[in-house]
Enzyme design. Structure first.
Site, mmCIF file in Angstrom:
data_model
loop_
_atom_site.group_PDB
_atom_site.id
_atom_site.type_symbol
_atom_site.label_atom_id
_atom_site.label_comp_id
_atom_site.label_asym_id
_atom_site.label_seq_id
_atom_site.Cartn_x
_atom_site.Cartn_y
_atom_site.Cartn_z
ATOM 1 N N THR A 177 0.714 -1.341 0.072
ATOM 2 C CA THR A 177 -0.059 -0.012 0.096
ATOM 3 C C THR A 177 0.821 1.301 -0.004
ATOM 4 O O THR A 177 1.253 1.746 -0.925
ATOM 5 C CB THR A 177 -0.850 0.069 1.092
ATOM 6 O OG1 THR A 177 -0.204 -0.066 2.719
ATOM 7 C CG2 THR A 177 -2.029 -1.161 1.185
ATOM 8 N N LYS A 204 4.135 -6.895 3.934
ATOM 9 C CA LYS A 204 3.771 -5.728 3.577
ATOM 10 C C LYS A 204 3.630 -4.755 4.810
ATOM 11 O O LYS A 204 3.066 -5.393 6.149
ATOM 12 C CB LYS A 204 2.704 -5.427 2.719
ATOM 13 C CG LYS A 204 1.415 -5.823 3.349
ATOM 14 C CD LYS A 204 0.467 -4.887 4.189
ATOM 15 C CE LYS A 204 0.355 -3.360 3.485
ATOM 16 N NZ LYS A 204 -0.013 -2.213 4.384
ATOM 17 N N THR A 215 -0.529 -1.401 9.525
ATOM 18 C CA THR A 215 -1.324 -2.591 8.886
ATOM 19 C C THR A 215 -0.134 -3.517 8.375
ATOM 20 O O THR A 215 0.656 -2.981 7.690
ATOM 21 C CB THR A 215 -2.298 -2.406 7.866
ATOM 22 O OG1 THR A 215 -3.392 -1.725 8.368
ATOM 23 C CG2 THR A 215 -2.798 -3.395 6.968
ATOM 24 N N GLU A 301 7.003 4.623 7.264
ATOM 25 C CA GLU A 301 6.715 5.817 6.408
ATOM 26 C C GLU A 301 7.474 7.265 7.026
ATOM 27 O O GLU A 301 7.395 7.648 7.950
ATOM 28 C CB GLU A 301 5.120 6.102 6.686
ATOM 29 C CG GLU A 301 4.306 4.868 5.935
ATOM 30 C CD GLU A 301 3.046 5.227 6.564
ATOM 31 O OE1 GLU A 301 2.145 4.303 5.608
ATOM 32 O OE2 GLU A 301 2.677 5.789 7.186
ATOM 33 N N ASN A 436 0.659 10.259 5.853
ATOM 34 C CA ASN A 436 -0.615 9.819 6.414
ATOM 35 C C ASN A 436 -1.821 11.039 6.389
ATOM 36 O O ASN A 436 -3.048 10.652 6.749
ATOM 37 C CB ASN A 436 -0.373 9.214 7.938
ATOM 38 C CG ASN A 436 0.244 8.350 7.848
ATOM 39 O OD1 ASN A 436 -0.366 7.069 7.840
ATOM 40 N ND2 ASN A 436 1.623 8.014 7.886
ATOM 41 N N THR A 441 -6.531 10.478 -0.151
ATOM 42 C CA THR A 441 -6.852 11.456 -0.998
ATOM 43 C C THR A 441 -5.652 11.136 -2.320
ATOM 44 O O THR A 441 -5.847 11.676 -3.263
ATOM 45 C CB THR A 441 -6.716 12.907 -0.555
ATOM 46 O OG1 THR A 441 -5.309 13.161 -0.053
ATOM 47 C CG2 THR A 441 -7.902 13.175 0.280
#
EC number: 2.3.1.35
Length: 441
Positions: A177, A204, A215, A301, A436, A441
């Site tokens: 993702t 992942k 996740t 991230e 995040n 969007t």
């Protein structure tokens, strides 16, 4: 407003994680094939559907999984858990994984959607209740059953299955993702019987990583013959020392799953809990799971650092792990790491509020805290606290050098016992907020 030059330099440090952490080849277990496709769930047209299938029919495959402890368990978690319980961890021949939609907090309709997909795969395999569903993506949206069903047809009808490196790499890509690189690890090991066995794993995860099983999805397959109860025990042990020892942002997802299938395609004596080889297999799987879990942290991230938090000489493993986790989840520690600030007070604070099982594990007059360089430079260790006493004359220049490394270690010696634990974490940067904040969007 005056800008912090050090932070600007830190943000501009560019690391090609794909080149560093994605392998160029691998070894893969006998009797497994994988297939992937772009079903259209992801708006960007990337791969978003993958299937792992067992082709070895000489014996029932053993399967085990460790699931999220989040109270809002996603539909695929509920369904997979029930199937494994009903089948006592045997006869699982496929896993179907979609990305882009988590099928979480979707009520009974989410359960039915997950069951429709596994029934579709089972019909293609000519089996019943032998497929586990997994999903990752945005929470609270219904699964695109029609798109995914057509994707399943495409994989089977066009024979998109393969057992080569590219097939496995595409499989790893299909479950991503916000990941910046696919996570694929392979390994081969031998047992005293002289036979060689293979482990292949994909995972992942880049955000929402604070498992007790975020996740986070992880899948490990092997051609080792092993009893399902032994596999469950080994996977639980390995997960507690790998995927349950990582943190990116302290959030736990609704979908976390680590699943392992052993198909016994290497036809040797089946391993159980009493086998002489049991501990060796447990160690092999644990080390392998740690490699796979660490890739998730390395892809945190917006992260710029990979940090090992090692807690030693605790009364118990559990308390060593609790303290390592407390440090790893501290946003103040993470932001200090990003800012290259040797703020040992934040580390001590995180140790102090850790909810220990045994309060005797922590004696503030015995604790030692250090930064450890991992690049071979000297001095390797920079002591921050010695026997509970802060080192007021810290070499700030050396601290800055260590904190500028992409990889570093925080070492904590409790001095109260002999047990130890490790956690793997990363820093938190401005980019994390951007990623995040813009996720939907």
């Amino acid at each position: 407003m005056k800008l912090n030059t050090k932070l600007l330099q830190q943000a501009s440090k560019s690391v090609d994680k794909y080149a560093l952490y994605v392998p160029k080849n691998g070894v893969f277990p006998r009797g497994f094939q994988v297939g992937s496709t772009a079903s259209g769930v992801k708006k960007n047209g990337n791969l978003d559907l993958g299937i792992i299938r067992n082709t070895n029919t000489s014996r029932p495959a053993a399967a085990a999984a460790v699931f999220t402890t989040n109270k809002f368990k996603a539909a695929p978690v509920v369904v997979s858990k029930q199937i494994l319980e009903d089948k006592n961890g045997t006869g699982i021949n496929a896993i179907v994984i979609n990305s882009g939609c988590a099928n979480s907090v979707t009520g009974e309709v989410g359960i039915e959607d997950a069951k429709k997909l596994i029934s579709h795969v089972d019909s293609k395999l000519g089996t019943s209740m032998s497929t586990l569903p997994m999903s990752t993506g945005v929470i609270g949206q219904r699964l695109h059953v029609n798109k995914i069903s057509k994707g399943i047809d495409e994989i089977f009808d066009n024979n998109k299955f393969g057992s080569d490196f590219q097939s496995w790499l595409d499989m790893a890509k299909s479950i991503c993702t916000t990941d910046t690189f696919p996570k694929l690890v392979t390994s081969r090991f031998s047992l005293p019987n002289g036979e060689k066995y293979t482990l292949t794993g994909i995972a992942k995860g880049a955000g929402m990583i604070c498992p007790n099983m975020a996740t986070l999805l992880g899948f490990i397959v092997t051609d080792l013959p092993i009893k399902s109860s032994a596999l469950k025990s080994i996977l639980t042990h390995a997960t507690n020392r790998s995927f349950n020892c990582i943190s990116v942002d302290g959030d736990m997802s609704t979908n976390d799953t680590i699943c392992m299938i052993a198909n016994g395609a290497v036809e040797t004596k089946e391993i159980d809990e009493t086998s002489q080889e049991y501990v060796q297999v447990q160690n092999q799987v644990t080390e392998f799971a740690q490699q796979l879990a660490q890739l998730v942290v390395r892809d945190g991230e917006g992260s710029t650092k990979f940090v090992t938090v090692k807690v030693q000489n605790s009364l118990t493993f559990e308390d060593a792990k609790i303290i390592a986790e407390s440090i790893s989840n501290s946003l103040l520690v993470k932001t200090a790491l990003y800012g290259q600030d040797a703020n040992w007070g934040r580390i001590l604070c995180a140790i102090g509020y850790a909810k220990l099982d045994n309060l005797k594990s922590l004696n503030v007059d015995k604790i030692n805290v250090s930064f450890i360089a991992t690049d071979g430079s000297e001095p390797k260790e920079l002591k921050l606290v010695v026997n509970g006493v802060p080192q007021l004359e810290i070499d700030e220049a050396r601290a800055s050098e260590i904190l500028n490394l992409n990889d570093l270690e925080i070492s904590v010696d409790l001095g109260t016992g002999t047990e130890e634990a490790q956690f793997w974490t990363c820093d938190i940067s401005h980019e994390y907020v951007t990623i995040n904040g813009d996720y939907r969007t």
